[in-house]
Design an enzyme around this catalytic site. Structure first.
Site, PDB file in Angstrom:
ATOM      1  N   HIS A  18       0.758  -1.250  -0.064  1.00 18.68           N
ATOM      2  CA  HIS A  18      -0.142  -0.015  -0.079  1.00 18.68           C
ATOM      3  C   HIS A  18       0.880   1.355  -0.023  1.00 18.68           C
ATOM      4  O   HIS A  18       0.543   2.195  -0.693  1.00 18.68           O
ATOM      5  CB  HIS A  18      -0.934   0.069   1.341  1.00 18.68           C
ATOM      6  CG  HIS A  18      -2.081  -1.087   1.405  1.00 18.68           C
ATOM      7  ND1 HIS A  18      -1.862  -1.842   2.415  1.00 18.68           N
ATOM      8  CD2 HIS A  18      -3.006  -1.536   0.524  1.00 18.68           C
ATOM      9  CE1 HIS A  18      -3.011  -2.688   2.206  1.00 18.68           C
ATOM     10  NE2 HIS A  18      -3.625  -2.313   1.039  1.00 18.68           N
ATOM     11  N   LYS A  42     -17.948  -6.321   6.532  1.00 17.58           N
ATOM     12  CA  LYS A  42     -16.837  -7.208   6.282  1.00 17.58           C
ATOM     13  C   LYS A  42     -15.866  -7.238   7.599  1.00 17.58           C
ATOM     14  O   LYS A  42     -15.728  -6.149   8.110  1.00 17.58           O
ATOM     15  CB  LYS A  42     -15.995  -6.712   5.302  1.00 17.58           C
ATOM     16  CG  LYS A  42     -14.899  -7.254   4.608  1.00 17.58           C
ATOM     17  CD  LYS A  42     -14.337  -6.503   3.482  1.00 17.58           C
ATOM     18  CE  LYS A  42     -13.111  -7.122   2.981  1.00 17.58           C
ATOM     19  NZ  LYS A  42     -12.240  -6.362   1.863  1.00 17.58           N
ATOM     20  N   ARG A  91      -1.765  -5.855  -8.449  1.00 15.69           N
ATOM     21  CA  ARG A  91      -0.692  -6.831  -8.263  1.00 15.69           C
ATOM     22  C   ARG A  91      -0.406  -7.891  -9.303  1.00 15.69           C
ATOM     23  O   ARG A  91       0.381  -7.699 -10.023  1.00 15.69           O
ATOM     24  CB  ARG A  91      -0.891  -7.566  -6.718  1.00 15.69           C
ATOM     25  CG  ARG A  91      -0.795  -6.583  -5.842  1.00 15.69           C
ATOM     26  CD  ARG A  91      -1.359  -7.177  -4.414  1.00 15.69           C
ATOM     27  NE  ARG A  91      -2.781  -7.047  -4.504  1.00 15.69           N
ATOM     28  CZ  ARG A  91      -3.791  -7.188  -3.672  1.00 15.69           C
ATOM     29  NH1 ARG A  91      -3.037  -7.695  -2.202  1.00 15.69           N
ATOM     30  NH2 ARG A  91      -5.114  -6.906  -3.710  1.00 15.69           N
ATOM     31  N   SER A 129      -3.033  -7.691   2.870  1.00 19.57           N
ATOM     32  CA  SER A 129      -3.060  -7.721   4.208  1.00 19.57           C
ATOM     33  C   SER A 129      -3.701  -9.045   4.641  1.00 19.57           C
ATOM     34  O   SER A 129      -3.029  -9.397   5.718  1.00 19.57           O
ATOM     35  CB  SER A 129      -4.140  -6.660   4.416  1.00 19.57           C
ATOM     36  OG  SER A 129      -3.938  -5.318   4.058  1.00 19.57           O
TER      37      SER A 129
END
Ligand code: ADP
Length: 162
Positions: A18, A42, A91, A129
């Site tokens: 990030h 979430k 990514r 993460s």
């Protein structure tokens, strides 16, 4: 007119991936708003305030960066902040389909807002993460992949949970 971009995400927790995207994009805009998504549906390891505090501690000193949180529709938040650009990181091909769908949906909701995709340094393309939390919990080293404060907070979090 100043160019404002919003970088939204869960940042649960923020990683060097990030931060790489933040550093690349802050050079392109007058102001970058890092916006932590508050999504009650979430499940997250860190609360929104904890995530914001970590980001603030890491990003301090950059005048053109604001750290905020939002809930609800991203596109509404972006316009409310006077921005026309959404930053997302890409990514691998695995990110593409979801990001493509979101970008086109956001364009459908407001075609004045553009999504800009940034690629991180290749050393971070496998970092998420989720994988950081998994590896850390199993005792693996993540020290090259997150700032020190994140490692410290992960230690606290998991010893509290244990
Ligand atoms: P979300 O839950 O919205 O995917 P994340 O916090 O996981 O939120 O990620 C926010 C954005 O940052 C996404 O666009 C994601 O693809 C990107 N991102 C996350 N990790 C990396 C990384 N290692 N390199 C580049 N971009 C990344």
């Amino acid at each position: 007119m100043s160019k404002i971009a919003v970088y939204p995400g869960s940042f649960d927790p923020i990683t060097n991936g990030h931060i790489d995207i933040i550093n690349r994009s802050r050079c392109l805009f007058d102001k970058l708003i890092i916006a932590v998504v508050h999504n009650p549906n979430k499940e997250a390891l860190f609360g929104v305030e904890e995530r914001i505090d970590m980001i603030k501690a890491i990003i301090k000193g950059h005048k053109n960066i604001e750290i905020d949180s939002f809930s609800g529709l991203l596109i509404d938040y972006v316009r409310q902040k006077g921005a026309y650009v959404i930053i997302r990181g890409l990514r691998a091909i695995s990110d593409f389909e979801y990001e493509f769908q979101m970008a086109l949906m956001n364009r459908k909701l407001n075609e004045e807002v553009e999504t800009v995709f940034m690629m991180p340094h290749e050393k971070y393309i496998y970092v998420s993460s989720r994988i950081i939390k998994e590896v850390f919990q199993l005792g693996g080293s993540i020290s090259d992949l997150v700032p020190e404060i994140v490692e410290r907070e992960l230690k606290k979090k998991f010893s509290i949970l244990k």
